[in-house]
Design a protein around this motif. Structure first.
Motif, PDB file in Angstrom:
ATOM      1  N   UNK A  51     -34.299 -40.880   7.983  1.00 59.62           N
ATOM      2  CA  UNK A  51     -35.574 -41.095   8.676  1.00 59.62           C
ATOM      3  C   UNK A  51     -35.363 -41.654  10.076  1.00 59.62           C
ATOM      4  N   UNK A  52     -34.386 -42.526  10.242  1.00 64.76           N
ATOM      5  CA  UNK A  52     -34.121 -43.093  11.574  1.00 64.76           C
ATOM      6  C   UNK A  52     -33.617 -42.014  12.522  1.00 64.76           C
ATOM      7  N   UNK A  53     -32.712 -41.163  12.057  1.00 61.16           N
ATOM      8  CA  UNK A  53     -32.180 -40.101  12.921  1.00 61.16           C
ATOM      9  C   UNK A  53     -33.283 -39.127  13.333  1.00 61.16           C
ATOM     10  N   UNK A  54     -34.214 -38.878  12.444  1.00 62.00           N
ATOM     11  CA  UNK A  54     -35.295 -37.929  12.760  1.00 62.00           C
ATOM     12  C   UNK A  54     -36.204 -38.428  13.879  1.00 62.00           C
ATOM     13  N   UNK A  55     -36.218 -39.730  14.129  1.00 60.61           N
ATOM     14  CA  UNK A  55     -37.072 -40.262  15.193  1.00 60.61           C
ATOM     15  C   UNK A  55     -36.704 -39.685  16.561  1.00 60.61           C
ATOM     16  N   UNK A  56     -35.474 -39.176  16.675  1.00 57.59           N
ATOM     17  CA  UNK A  56     -35.030 -38.598  17.944  1.00 57.59           C
ATOM     18  C   UNK A  56     -35.922 -37.438  18.369  1.00 57.59           C
ATOM     19  N   UNK A  57     -36.448 -36.699  17.395  1.00 53.99           N
ATOM     20  CA  UNK A  57     -37.240 -35.512  17.702  1.00 53.99           C
ATOM     21  C   UNK A  57     -38.684 -35.658  17.227  1.00 53.99           C
ATOM     22  N   UNK A  58     -39.176 -36.891  17.250  1.00 51.70           N
ATOM     23  CA  UNK A  58     -40.591 -37.125  16.942  1.00 51.70           C
ATOM     24  C   UNK A  58     -41.301 -37.646  18.186  1.00 51.70           C
ATOM     25  N   UNK A  59     -42.523 -37.196  18.374  1.00 48.21           N
ATOM     26  CA  UNK A  59     -43.295 -37.513  19.565  1.00 48.21           C
ATOM     27  C   UNK A  59     -43.619 -38.997  19.659  1.00 48.21           C
ATOM     28  N   UNK A  60     -43.446 -39.543  20.859  1.00 42.31           N
ATOM     29  CA  UNK A  60     -44.058 -40.829  21.182  1.00 42.31           C
ATOM     30  C   UNK A  60     -45.420 -40.546  21.818  1.00 42.31           C
ATOM     31  N   UNK A  61     -45.423 -39.929  22.989  1.00 46.47           N
ATOM     32  CA  UNK A  61     -46.651 -39.436  23.606  1.00 46.47           C
ATOM     33  C   UNK A  61     -46.516 -37.948  23.928  1.00 46.47           C
ATOM     34  N   UNK A  62     -45.356 -37.561  24.478  1.00 46.33           N
ATOM     35  CA  UNK A  62     -45.126 -36.169  24.865  1.00 46.33           C
ATOM     36  C   UNK A  62     -44.269 -35.455  23.826  1.00 46.33           C
ATOM     37  N   UNK A  63     -44.676 -34.234  23.458  1.00 46.11           N
ATOM     38  CA  UNK A  63     -43.876 -33.403  22.558  1.00 46.11           C
ATOM     39  C   UNK A  63     -42.556 -33.061  23.237  1.00 46.11           C
ATOM     40  N   UNK A  64     -41.516 -32.850  22.450  1.00 48.76           N
ATOM     41  CA  UNK A  64     -40.157 -32.712  22.979  1.00 48.76           C
ATOM     42  C   UNK A  64     -40.038 -31.639  24.052  1.00 48.76           C
ATOM     43  N   UNK A  65     -40.811 -30.546  23.958  1.00 52.17           N
ATOM     44  CA  UNK A  65     -40.642 -29.474  24.927  1.00 52.17           C
ATOM     45  C   UNK A  65     -41.292 -29.785  26.278  1.00 52.17           C
ATOM     46  N   UNK A  66     -41.981 -30.912  26.405  1.00 49.16           N
ATOM     47  CA  UNK A  66     -42.589 -31.293  27.683  1.00 49.16           C
ATOM     48  C   UNK A  66     -41.541 -31.744  28.706  1.00 49.16           C
ATOM     49  N   UNK A  67     -40.382 -32.193  28.238  1.00 52.04           N
ATOM     50  CA  UNK A  67     -39.342 -32.643  29.163  1.00 52.04           C
ATOM     51  C   UNK A  67     -38.323 -33.501  28.446  1.00 52.04           C
ATOM     52  N   UNK A  68     -37.152 -33.625  29.058  1.00 52.96           N
ATOM     53  CA  UNK A  68     -36.038 -34.334  28.426  1.00 52.96           C
ATOM     54  C   UNK A  68     -36.038 -35.838  28.692  1.00 52.96           C
ATOM     55  N   UNK A  69     -36.879 -36.311  29.602  1.00 52.91           N
ATOM     56  CA  UNK A  69     -36.772 -37.703  30.019  1.00 52.91           C
ATOM     57  C   UNK A  69     -37.909 -38.590  29.522  1.00 52.91           C
ATOM     58  N   UNK A  70     -38.882 -38.012  28.843  1.00 47.26           N
ATOM     59  CA  UNK A  70     -39.957 -38.832  28.296  1.00 47.26           C
ATOM     60  C   UNK A  70     -39.482 -39.546  27.031  1.00 47.26           C
ATOM     61  N   UNK A  71     -40.147 -40.652  26.716  1.00 45.93           N
ATOM     62  CA  UNK A  71     -39.758 -41.394  25.522  1.00 45.93           C
ATOM     63  C   UNK A  71     -40.010 -40.571  24.266  1.00 45.93           C
ATOM     64  N   UNK A  72     -39.127 -40.731  23.310  1.00 50.06           N
ATOM     65  CA  UNK A  72     -39.325 -40.202  21.965  1.00 50.06           C
ATOM     66  C   UNK A  72     -39.589 -41.389  21.041  1.00 50.06           C
ATOM     67  N   UNK A  73     -39.893 -41.077  19.800  1.00 45.42           N
ATOM     68  CA  UNK A  73     -40.110 -42.169  18.841  1.00 45.42           C
ATOM     69  C   UNK A  73     -38.831 -42.995  18.670  1.00 45.42           C
ATOM     70  N   UNK A  74     -37.667 -42.384  18.823  1.00 48.10           N
ATOM     71  CA  UNK A  74     -36.411 -43.127  18.695  1.00 48.10           C
ATOM     72  C   UNK A  74     -36.187 -44.048  19.882  1.00 48.10           C
ATOM     73  N   UNK A  75     -36.352 -43.526  21.100  1.00 46.74           N
ATOM     74  CA  UNK A  75     -36.108 -44.398  22.250  1.00 46.74           C
ATOM     75  C   UNK A  75     -37.134 -45.533  22.293  1.00 46.74           C
ATOM     76  N   UNK A  76     -38.370 -45.245  21.865  1.00 45.06           N
ATOM     77  CA  UNK A  76     -39.355 -46.323  21.757  1.00 45.06           C
ATOM     78  C   UNK A  76     -38.853 -47.395  20.792  1.00 45.06           C
TER      79      UNK A  76
END
Length: 381
Positions: A51-76
């Motif tokens: 579950x922790x590893x999956x946070x890398x590809x879960x949306x914080x605010x922007x979906x992954x295809x919006x850009x590589x530099x926005x926060x993900x659930x993991x970086x948050x």
């Protein structure tokens, strides 16, 4: 070695910090680690989960295809953990316990951020609802299968309690099994504020980067004007990425400093000299000062109106809700489309809950792939 670490920890902690040696233990008895305290072991177990590893590809605010530099659930989550440790260290709380709670607080988030959670909650309205905080607890107590003798991670009582008593403007979970008359521990309260400080700062940062609002728009905020003054930037001047970074750093620094100063004063005024007394205090002790708290609330209102309700994000959220609803309806109508391992769990829980667990565990990318497999006739299943 563990006993030495526990002794060092006890000397360093304030009287109201939770000691790992005094932990109320785990649901399933296990031999103690020879080299780690109980709370350090909790932290390590959380980090190694699927579950922790999956946070890398879960949306914080922007979906992954919006850009590589926005926060993900993991970086948050990592930003929350870093802030949590810093505040725990300064206030005399247990850094390892705080970090464990921070790292686990979003494990149960659905794909596509709050839009995914909102839709799952609607779909589960007749089946107990869906809340990502409660789902995080289910992951560490039931859904992760990594040990032969028990389901979940068998975390300590204190980590589990801190997760369930995590509170934000959006989340308040049921904690009936964890002395509901008691407030959250100091460490869990710190995690709550670390979460808020992190998302206020990085959403402002990402919103500026994405041009969802302008510098002129931000001029209505007292806190923005103060941050710009500190950074030496004036309206009309060139605004570089370095200015943005400096302003975000200053926002985080001011927030952390205010929380620590206000919390220290509250601890002293309340005569709080033990974890028990802190948890029986009539109010949370960790928080902003009244003056700074109003500035933070104004920032949050701004972000809600100008960012979270921006047409670009609303479009994305609407699509996400359609994807989630389509997946849920398809699996409910025909459970045999579920993977064999997931289908086998129908002996353990009702179909709707199994489907919600499966969807909540998906990354954004996996959910989109599954939706295509179910609904696009040109995509192979």
């Amino acid at each position: 070695m563990r006993q030495q670490l526990e002794a060092i920890e006890s000397m360093r902690l304030a009287p109201f910090g939770l000691r790992s040696a005094a932990s109320r233990g785990r649901a399933y008895p296990e031999p103690e680690s020879a080299t780690r305290t109980a709370f350090t072991r909790d932290r390590d177990r959380i980090i190694h989960t699927t579950a922790f590893r999956r946070l890398m590809y879960k949306t914080q605010v922007f979906v992954f295809y919006e850009g590589d530099h926005y926060r993900t659930r993991l970086t948050h989550t990592l930003e929350v953990a870093q802030l949590g440790r810093s505040m725990a260290n300064g206030l005399g709380g247990n850094e390892d316990l705080t970090e464990a709670i921070c790292l686990a607080h979003d494990l149960g988030h659905a794909p596509f951020g709050h839009a995914g959670e909102h839709m799952l909650n609607q779909l589960m309205a007749d089946h107990g609802g869906f809340n990502h905080n409660t789902q995080s607890y289910r992951i560490v107590t039931e859904l992760e299968r990594r040990y032969p003798d028990f389901h979940g991670l068998n975390l300590t009582y204190e980590t589990r309690e801190g997760m369930l008593k995590h509170e934000t403007d959006y989340d308040v979970s049921e904690a009936a099994a964890y002395e509901p008359e008691k407030r959250a521990s100091l460490e869990a309260q710190i995690a709550n504020l670390a979460d808020e400080i992190a998302y206020n700062a990085h959403d402002l940062d990402d919103g500026l980067r994405a041009d969802l609002f302008t510098l002129d728009d931000l001029e209505e905020l007292v806190v923005w004007r103060e941050l710009c003054d500190k950074a030496g930037w004036r309206p009309g001047e060139h605004f570089s990425s370095l200015h943005r970074h400096e302003i975000i750093r200053e926002l985080i620094g001011r927030s952390v400093t205010d929380v620590m100063r206000q919390t220290s004063a509250a601890l002293e005024a309340g005569g709080i000299d033990s974890p028990e007394r802190l948890q029986l205090h009539p109010h949370n002790v960790v928080g902003y000062s009244p003056e700074y708290g109003e500035k933070v609330r104004a920032l949050k209102r701004f972000l809600y109106e100008r960012m979270y309700r921006h047409y670009r994000l609303v479009r994305m959220q609407t699509k996400a809700e359609r994807f989630i609803a389509g997946l849920f309806e398809a699996y409910i109508k025909e459970p045999h489309m579920l993977p064999a391992e997931t289908y086998a769990r129908l002996d353990e829980a009702p179909l709707a809950r199994i489907v919600a667990d499966y969807i909540a565990g998906m990354t954004d990318r996996y959910a989109l792939d599954e939706w295509q497999k179910l609904y696009d006739p040109y995509i192979r299943a």
